[in-house]
Design a protein around this motif. Structure first.
Motif, PDB file in Angstrom:
ATOM      1  N   PHE A 199     -16.187  80.867 159.331  1.00  0.00           N
ATOM      2  CA  PHE A 199     -16.030  79.453 158.990  1.00  0.00           C
ATOM      3  C   PHE A 199     -16.933  79.169 157.801  1.00  0.00           C
ATOM      4  CE2 PHE A 199     -16.625  74.867 159.362  1.00  0.00           C
ATOM      5  CZ  PHE A 199     -15.351  74.422 159.725  1.00  0.00           C
ATOM      6  N   ALA A 200     -16.338  79.030 156.626  1.00  0.00           N
ATOM      7  CA  ALA A 200     -17.089  78.749 155.405  1.00  0.00           C
ATOM      8  C   ALA A 200     -16.985  77.261 155.087  1.00  0.00           C
ATOM      9  CB  ALA A 200     -16.562  79.579 154.242  1.00  0.00           C
ATOM     10  N   TYR A 201     -18.072  76.710 154.589  1.00  0.00           N
ATOM     11  CA  TYR A 201     -18.122  75.265 154.315  1.00  0.00           C
ATOM     12  C   TYR A 201     -18.756  75.013 152.959  1.00  0.00           C
ATOM     13  CZ  TYR A 201     -19.713  70.417 154.530  1.00  0.00           C
ATOM     14  OH  TYR A 201     -19.955  69.093 154.236  1.00  0.00           O
ATOM     15  N   THR A 202     -18.120  74.138 152.161  1.00  0.00           N
ATOM     16  CA  THR A 202     -18.679  73.786 150.857  1.00  0.00           C
ATOM     17  C   THR A 202     -19.658  72.628 151.039  1.00  0.00           C
ATOM     18  OG1 THR A 202     -16.850  72.255 150.344  1.00  0.00           O
ATOM     19  CG2 THR A 202     -16.601  74.546 149.638  1.00  0.00           C
ATOM     20  N   SER A 203     -20.935  72.957 150.964  1.00  0.00           N
ATOM     21  CA  SER A 203     -21.997  71.999 151.230  1.00  0.00           C
ATOM     22  C   SER A 203     -22.647  71.563 149.924  1.00  0.00           C
ATOM     23  CB  SER A 203     -23.025  72.637 152.183  1.00  0.00           C
ATOM     24  OG  SER A 203     -23.929  71.676 152.665  1.00  0.00           O
ATOM     25  N   ALA A 204     -23.855  71.015 150.033  1.00  0.00           N
ATOM     26  CA  ALA A 204     -24.610  70.544 148.874  1.00  0.00           C
ATOM     27  C   ALA A 204     -25.881  71.367 148.745  1.00  0.00           C
ATOM     28  CB  ALA A 204     -24.962  69.064 149.044  1.00  0.00           C
ATOM     29  N   PRO A 205     -26.478  71.405 147.558  1.00  0.00           N
ATOM     30  CA  PRO A 205     -27.698  72.202 147.360  1.00  0.00           C
ATOM     31  C   PRO A 205     -28.797  71.817 148.338  1.00  0.00           C
ATOM     32  CG  PRO A 205     -26.839  71.441 145.248  1.00  0.00           C
ATOM     33  CD  PRO A 205     -26.046  70.740 146.306  1.00  0.00           C
ATOM     34  N   GLY A 206     -29.531  72.808 148.808  1.00  0.00           N
ATOM     35  CA  GLY A 206     -30.615  72.539 149.732  1.00  0.00           C
ATOM     36  C   GLY A 206     -31.718  71.699 149.119  1.00  0.00           C
ATOM     37  N   SER A 207     -31.808  71.700 147.795  1.00  0.00           N
ATOM     38  CA  SER A 207     -32.843  70.940 147.097  1.00  0.00           C
ATOM     39  C   SER A 207     -32.488  69.472 146.924  1.00  0.00           C
ATOM     40  CB  SER A 207     -33.091  71.553 145.712  1.00  0.00           C
ATOM     41  OG  SER A 207     -31.873  71.614 144.975  1.00  0.00           O
ATOM     42  N   LEU A 208     -31.230  69.102 147.199  1.00  0.00           N
ATOM     43  CA  LEU A 208     -30.764  67.738 146.923  1.00  0.00           C
ATOM     44  C   LEU A 208     -31.166  66.786 148.046  1.00  0.00           C
ATOM     45  CD1 LEU A 208     -29.074  66.001 144.919  1.00  0.00           C
ATOM     46  CD2 LEU A 208     -27.086  66.498 146.357  1.00  0.00           C
ATOM     47  N   THR A 209     -31.931  65.737 147.690  1.00  0.00           N
ATOM     48  CA  THR A 209     -32.346  64.741 148.679  1.00  0.00           C
ATOM     49  C   THR A 209     -31.555  63.446 148.585  1.00  0.00           C
ATOM     50  OG1 THR A 209     -34.052  63.807 147.231  1.00  0.00           O
ATOM     51  CG2 THR A 209     -34.703  65.652 148.647  1.00  0.00           C
ATOM     52  N   ALA A 210     -30.672  63.316 147.606  1.00  0.00           N
ATOM     53  CA  ALA A 210     -29.878  62.100 147.438  1.00  0.00           C
ATOM     54  C   ALA A 210     -29.008  61.857 148.667  1.00  0.00           C
ATOM     55  CB  ALA A 210     -29.004  62.212 146.192  1.00  0.00           C
ATOM     56  N   ALA A 211     -28.607  60.599 148.858  1.00  0.00           N
ATOM     57  CA  ALA A 211     -27.798  60.223 150.023  1.00  0.00           C
ATOM     58  C   ALA A 211     -26.504  61.028 150.099  1.00  0.00           C
ATOM     59  CB  ALA A 211     -27.483  58.733 149.976  1.00  0.00           C
ATOM     60  N   LEU A 212     -26.013  61.501 148.956  1.00  0.00           N
ATOM     61  CA  LEU A 212     -24.794  62.309 148.926  1.00  0.00           C
ATOM     62  C   LEU A 212     -24.904  63.526 149.841  1.00  0.00           C
ATOM     63  CD1 LEU A 212     -22.043  62.839 147.373  1.00  0.00           C
ATOM     64  CD2 LEU A 212     -23.382  64.320 145.883  1.00  0.00           C
ATOM     65  N   ALA A 213     -26.130  64.031 150.027  1.00  0.00           N
ATOM     66  CA  ALA A 213     -26.322  65.255 150.808  1.00  0.00           C
ATOM     67  C   ALA A 213     -26.366  65.006 152.310  1.00  0.00           C
ATOM     68  CB  ALA A 213     -27.607  65.951 150.368  1.00  0.00           C
ATOM     69  N   ASP A 214     -26.483  63.751 152.744  1.00  0.00           N
ATOM     70  CA  ASP A 214     -26.689  63.472 154.166  1.00  0.00           C
ATOM     71  C   ASP A 214     -25.551  64.000 155.041  1.00  0.00           C
ATOM     72  OD1 ASP A 214     -29.029  62.233 153.432  1.00  0.00           O
ATOM     73  OD2 ASP A 214     -28.270  60.183 153.694  1.00  0.00           O
ATOM     74  N   ASP A 215     -24.321  63.715 154.651  1.00  0.00           N
ATOM     75  CA  ASP A 215     -23.172  64.187 155.435  1.00  0.00           C
ATOM     76  C   ASP A 215     -23.124  65.709 155.477  1.00  0.00           C
ATOM     77  OD1 ASP A 215     -22.412  61.577 155.853  1.00  0.00           O
ATOM     78  OD2 ASP A 215     -20.872  61.561 154.295  1.00  0.00           O
ATOM     79  N   HIS A 216     -23.506  66.325 154.369  1.00  0.00           N
ATOM     80  CA  HIS A 216     -23.502  67.795 154.326  1.00  0.00           C
ATOM     81  C   HIS A 216     -24.535  68.375 155.285  1.00  0.00           C
ATOM     82  CE1 HIS A 216     -20.676  68.083 151.035  1.00  0.00           C
ATOM     83  NE2 HIS A 216     -21.392  67.267 150.302  1.00  0.00           N
ATOM     84  N   ARG A 217     -25.712  67.794 155.322  1.00  0.00           N
ATOM     85  CA  ARG A 217     -26.747  68.298 156.230  1.00  0.00           C
ATOM     86  C   ARG A 217     -26.293  68.149 157.680  1.00  0.00           C
ATOM     87  NH1 ARG A 217     -27.468  70.530 152.616  1.00  0.00           N
ATOM     88  NH2 ARG A 217     -28.791  70.028 150.844  1.00  0.00           N
ATOM     89  N   ASP A 218     -25.703  66.989 158.004  1.00  0.00           N
ATOM     90  CA  ASP A 218     -25.219  66.773 159.366  1.00  0.00           C
ATOM     91  C   ASP A 218     -24.123  67.776 159.726  1.00  0.00           C
ATOM     92  OD1 ASP A 218     -26.962  64.652 159.588  1.00  0.00           O
ATOM     93  OD2 ASP A 218     -25.438  63.111 159.215  1.00  0.00           O
ATOM     94  N   THR A 219     -23.253  68.061 158.756  1.00  0.00           N
ATOM     95  CA  THR A 219     -22.188  69.029 159.015  1.00  0.00           C
ATOM     96  C   THR A 219     -22.759  70.426 159.207  1.00  0.00           C
ATOM     97  OG1 THR A 219     -20.595  67.723 157.723  1.00  0.00           O
ATOM     98  CG2 THR A 219     -20.069  70.048 158.088  1.00  0.00           C
ATOM     99  N   GLU A 220     -23.732  70.788 158.391  1.00  0.00           N
ATOM    100  CA  GLU A 220     -24.371  72.101 158.546  1.00  0.00           C
ATOM    101  C   GLU A 220     -24.980  72.247 159.938  1.00  0.00           C
ATOM    102  OE1 GLU A 220     -27.211  73.065 155.576  1.00  0.00           O
ATOM    103  OE2 GLU A 220     -25.790  73.041 153.908  1.00  0.00           O
TER     104      GLU A 220
END
Length: 284
Positions: free
Chosen positions: A101-122
């Motif tokens: 199961f591969a997932y297109t996430s956001a950079p681990g260094s990104l703290t912007a709100a854009l990354a919140d959904d990605h972190r939750d999905t991870e």
């Protein structure tokens, strides 16, 4: 076994399916789409088409089979609870016993709100127990080069990024990384921080635009608040404008300037230079 790509007719998904067709037989590829008509070209080439919607969980019932390799391309509906959408796909994949199961996430260094959904999905992916690959995609060069009309009209690149830099790459580069993990062995339970080989600043971007167009293009650095107002004035919903302006704030802090080399190592080639992406956009 088949390779299943969600969001297959989106900007990134199309690149992934096209590149998969160069490596595996079409009948081994399943393109998951919302609208059958948009996938007609893939169907004509022998790709299996499945119609499903992140917002309608039952459309994923029976879509996956044991042993499938799945690429979940993150949704872009910021107002519809992206984490919930992603969980719909993850739950169906886990129930089927997929092999990857591969997932297109956001950079681990990104703290912007854009990354919140990605972190939750991870977090949901890690908790699920499925064999996973986290593809933490950096910024796409096309995020800028596909928005050239107002830049050329006003003779200015406007951003709230100060002197920050962006290690972007072309969508085709990120697609090639996804294809590599879907078709090769040994990527299970791995996280890749993907970015372009070289970080650039907005002054350099404006200078390259000037060089290629023969026009004087300036870089106008503005505040996050001003950029939010510009975006809402252009018709973007206020929440989305705030998210995009927040990314610029992260750029200024250096959060999208990280160059790990993971992307070029996965693809076996250098990432696409920004100048090349600009040239392609200007031709279009």
């Amino acid at each position: 076994m088949s390779i299943v790509v969600t969001g297959a007719t989106g900007h990134l998904g199309r690149h992934v399916v096209e590149q998969l067709l160069e490596k595996v037989p079409a009948e081994q590829i399943t393109a998951v789409v919302r609208t059958l008509e948009k996938a007609a070209g893939f169907a004509e080439r022998g790709v299996r088409i499945a119609v499903a919607d992140y917002n309608v969980p039952e459309t994923f019932d029976g879509l996956f089979t044991a042993g499938d390799r799945v690429l979940l391309i993150s949704g872009n509906e910021f107002d519809k609870g992206r984490t919930g959408q992603h969980r719909t796909v993850l739950d169906a994949a886990r129930a089927a016993g997929v092999a990857l199961f591969a997932y297109t996430s956001a950079p681990g260094s990104l703290t912007a709100a854009l990354a919140d959904d990605h972190r939750d999905t991870e977090e949901a992916i890690l908790a699920s127990g499925v064999p996973y690959v986290l593809l933490r995609n950096g910024w796409y060069s096309e995020n800028y080069t596909e928005q050239l009309a107002p830049v050329l009209e006003h003779g200015a690149v406007v951003a709230a990024a100060g002197e920050g830099r962006v290690a972007s790459a072309a969508r085709a580069d990120y697609a090639a990384a996804a294809v590599a993990v879907l078709t090769d062995e040994g990527h299970e339970n791995t996280t890749y921080e993907l970015s372009g080989d070289t970080a650039w600043g907005f002054g350099e971007y404006a200078a390259e635009l000037s060089r290629q167009t023969g026009r004087e293009i300036a870089y106008n650095a503005v505040s996050v608040e001003d950029l939010t107002g510009i975006l809402t004035g252009a018709g973007l919903p206020a929440p989305l404008a705030a998210i995009l302006a927040g990314v610029d704030a992260s750029v200024e802090k250096g959060e999208l300037a990280v160059t790990t080399g993971d992307l070029s190592r996965l693809t076996g080639r250098a990432t696409t230079p920004l100048a090349e992406s600009i040239a392609l956009a200007l031709k279009g």
